[in-house]
Design an enzyme around this catalytic site. Structure first.
Site, PDB file in Angstrom:
ATOM      1  N   SER A   1      24.415  47.102  99.630  1.00  0.00           N
ATOM      2  CA  SER A   1      23.496  47.065 100.764  1.00  0.00           C
ATOM      3  C   SER A   1      22.370  48.067 100.524  1.00  0.00           C
ATOM      4  O   SER A   1      22.349  48.753  99.504  1.00  0.00           O
ATOM      5  CB  SER A   1      24.236  47.422 102.049  1.00  0.00           C
ATOM      6  OG  SER A   1      24.477  48.815 102.064  1.00  0.00           O
ATOM      7  N   LYS A   2      21.480  48.134 101.494  1.00  0.00           N
ATOM      8  CA  LYS A   2      20.321  49.026 101.392  1.00  0.00           C
ATOM      9  C   LYS A   2      20.707  50.462 101.070  1.00  0.00           C
ATOM     10  O   LYS A   2      19.944  51.191 100.451  1.00  0.00           O
ATOM     11  CB  LYS A   2      19.563  49.029 102.722  1.00  0.00           C
ATOM     12  CG  LYS A   2      18.518  47.967 102.818  1.00  0.00           C
ATOM     13  CD  LYS A   2      17.641  48.262 104.013  1.00  0.00           C
ATOM     14  CE  LYS A   2      17.071  46.969 104.540  1.00  0.00           C
ATOM     15  NZ  LYS A   2      16.706  47.011 105.923  1.00  0.00           N
ATOM     16  N   ARG A   3      21.885  50.855 101.541  1.00  0.00           N
ATOM     17  CA  ARG A   3      22.344  52.228 101.276  1.00  0.00           C
ATOM     18  C   ARG A   3      22.357  52.541  99.778  1.00  0.00           C
ATOM     19  O   ARG A   3      22.256  53.682  99.373  1.00  0.00           O
ATOM     20  CB  ARG A   3      23.764  52.427 101.808  1.00  0.00           C
ATOM     21  CG  ARG A   3      23.875  52.657 103.286  1.00  0.00           C
ATOM     22  CD  ARG A   3      25.316  52.837 103.687  1.00  0.00           C
ATOM     23  NE  ARG A   3      26.100  51.654 103.365  1.00  0.00           N
ATOM     24  CZ  ARG A   3      27.167  51.652 102.580  1.00  0.00           C
ATOM     25  NH1 ARG A   3      27.589  52.747 102.028  1.00  0.00           N
ATOM     26  NH2 ARG A   3      27.826  50.532 102.346  1.00  0.00           N
TER      27      ARG A   3
ATOM     28  N   GLY B   1      20.193  51.634  97.567  1.00  0.00           N
ATOM     29  CA  GLY B   1      18.870  51.578  96.934  1.00  0.00           C
ATOM     30  C   GLY B   1      18.259  50.209  97.153  1.00  0.00           C
ATOM     31  O   GLY B   1      18.585  49.532  98.121  1.00  0.00           O
TER      32      GLY B   1
END
Ligand code: GLU
Length: 467
Positions: free
Chosen positions: A238-240, A242
């Site tokens: 996920s966005k976490r 990168g």
């Protein structure tokens, strides 16, 4: 039978790395068999779907080169058809109206949990004939009560699910709108899909979809459920972790073929081979070789592959790809050396097209400020005298003799005559010509910069030193 596959994203955000891999695998299955590939936009969730997300998906597909033979088909254009199928299922007795209230359903769930059973709808409206006044019913599919659903999944192998584990799924909400499982079934059927390649988060839906297809008298397609992609911490990517947005990689200067190459290897392999051309991917890819377990995304590896792809690409193949990055960086290559020749000598040190565009800058237009550290190191001691001597000798070379070989000899002669180390000539010259940037050999750099530009830049350095 012509193979037909599809990619069916829901337009609720950007195109995720995982979605792009699913699209690629599905595309490869079609292309390998000389079949067809369709793009279907699953936009029935009107609250979460946006036009912006649709545009981003189309842009990302185009950038990746995943061309489609049909579509984009929008589910919101097909609402009437879904309504028809819902009615057909009602008429033939494979679906029914359900009037159960939220409280009733909650009670059912609590009861099941208390009995340590999986919460499921108990089918109490199956044989109901009278409407409940004032209640807009949902429509439920009458799932078979007995028997098993068998999926011969291309990745997972045989998966068997007992119908006893499935309940009567809602196929139309109380406002009449169809639900995901109904729309997918109708579309896969109407569009003639032979293979459904998708994320394994949909594996739970597959037996339900197969049952609905059977009620419609249709044979199910072949399914291939692709495992998840994880971040370095073992959690779902996920966005976490990168950048997971495909277009973000484009903006960072990743080549589409490098991203495709990375994605194809993420969950599939062919011996130890790391680099694949698109033709090789099409020839060698096989859903049967896709890993059953989740894969881990590694951005460093992606950038490594991008670097290798840039190095291995003929400069002519990089001319078009690098152009938007040059424009963005404000590097105007209309006048100056041949861009292909510059790319040839610079590509080795560039991991991305952004870096390549930046590395081209030095050959076009004015040189900016010297890098302070480089100037401090390069412009010291006898730098001014050496550059002045060098300039005199360079001036003596005619335009027609301005070649890397001649310039190489000239530099060597100067070093010998002055009885200095090469660095004492090379360092100030490098700063004078490049401002301090890493650059390839001075001889080829000088050839490409051209006589006039080299002399002007040496003058610039002499002025700077005189100040
Ligand atoms: N629209 C679904 C999603 O984006 C995919 C459905 C499918 O491939 O069957 O997850």
């Amino acid at each position: 039978m012509t193979v037909k596959t599809r990619f069916a994203p829901s337009p609720t955000g950007y195109l995720h790395i995982g979605g792009a891999r699913t699209a690629l695998y599905s595309w490869l299955v079609a292309r390998k068999q000389g079949g067809e590939f369709a793009l279907r936009v699953e936009d029935t969730d009107r609250e979460r779907s946006t036009q912006e997300a649709v545009d981003i998906i189309l842009e990302a597909m185009e950038w990746l080169g995943l061309d489609y033979d049909e579509g984009p088909v929008f589910q919101t254009d097909r609402m009437e058809r879904y309504g028809e199928v819902i009615n057909q299922l009602l008429e033939q007795g494979d679906a029914y109206y359900c009037y159960c209230s939220r409280e009733t359903l909650d009670q059912m769930r609590e009861q099941a949990m208390a009995n340590k059973q999986k919460p499921r709808y108990d089918g109490r409206c199956r044989s109901r004939h009278d409407p409940e006044p004032g209640v807009d019913p949902v429509v439920r599919f009458k799932n078979p009560l007995m028997g098993d659903v068998v999926i011969d999944d291309l990745v997972r192998g045989r998966v068997v699910i007992s119908n006893e584990e499935l309940d009567d799924l809602i196929i139309a909400r109380s406002d009449g709108t169809p639900t995901y499982n109904l729309t997918v079934v109708v579309d896969d059927l109407d569009m003639g899909m032979t293979h459904v390649i998708r994320g394994d988060d949909h594996l739970n839906n597959t037996p339900r979809q197969i049952n609905i297809l059977a009620a419609l008298g249709a044979k199910p397609p072949v399914y291939g459920h692709v495992p998840m992609i994880l971040g370095g911490d073992g959690k779902r990517l996920s966005k976490r972790h990168g950048a997971v947005n495909v277009l973000q990689y484009r903006d960072q200067g990743v080549l589409p073929q490098a991203l495709l190459n990375y994605l194809v290897r993420l969950g599939w392999s062919h011996g130890d081979q790391e680099m694949f051309t698109l033709e090789e991917m099409i020839e060698l890819f096989d859903m049967g070789d896709v890993n059953r377990s989740a894969s881990t995304f590694n951005e460093e590896k992606l950038l490594w592959l991008n670097h290798q792809t840039i190095i291995n690409s003929a400069p002519t193949l990089l001319l078009e790809p690098v152009r938007p990055y040059l424009d963005k960086a404000g590097v105007d290559v209309a006048e100056g050396p041949d861009l292909g020749a510059v790319i040839e000598i610079q590509k080795e040190r560039c991991k991305t097209l952004v870096e390549l565009a930046e590395a081209c800058r030095l050959f076009y237009g004015e040189l900016g400020e010297y890098q302070p550290k480089a100037a401090k190191k390069g412009f010291k001691g006898d730098a001014a005298t050496i550059l002045a001597t060098l300039k005199a000798r360079l001036t003596a070379i005619a335009e027609g003799n301005w070649t890397a070989a001649n310039l190489h000899d000239l530099l060597q002669q100067l070093v010998d005559d002055l009885e200095v180390g090469f660095g004492q000539v090379g360092q100030p010259l490098r700063v004078a010509l490049t401002g301090g940037a890493a650059a390839p050999g001075l001889d080829i750099t000088m050839e490409l910069l051209g006589r006039e530009c080299v002399l002007t830049r040496i003058d610039g350095a002499l002025n700077w030193l005189a100040d």
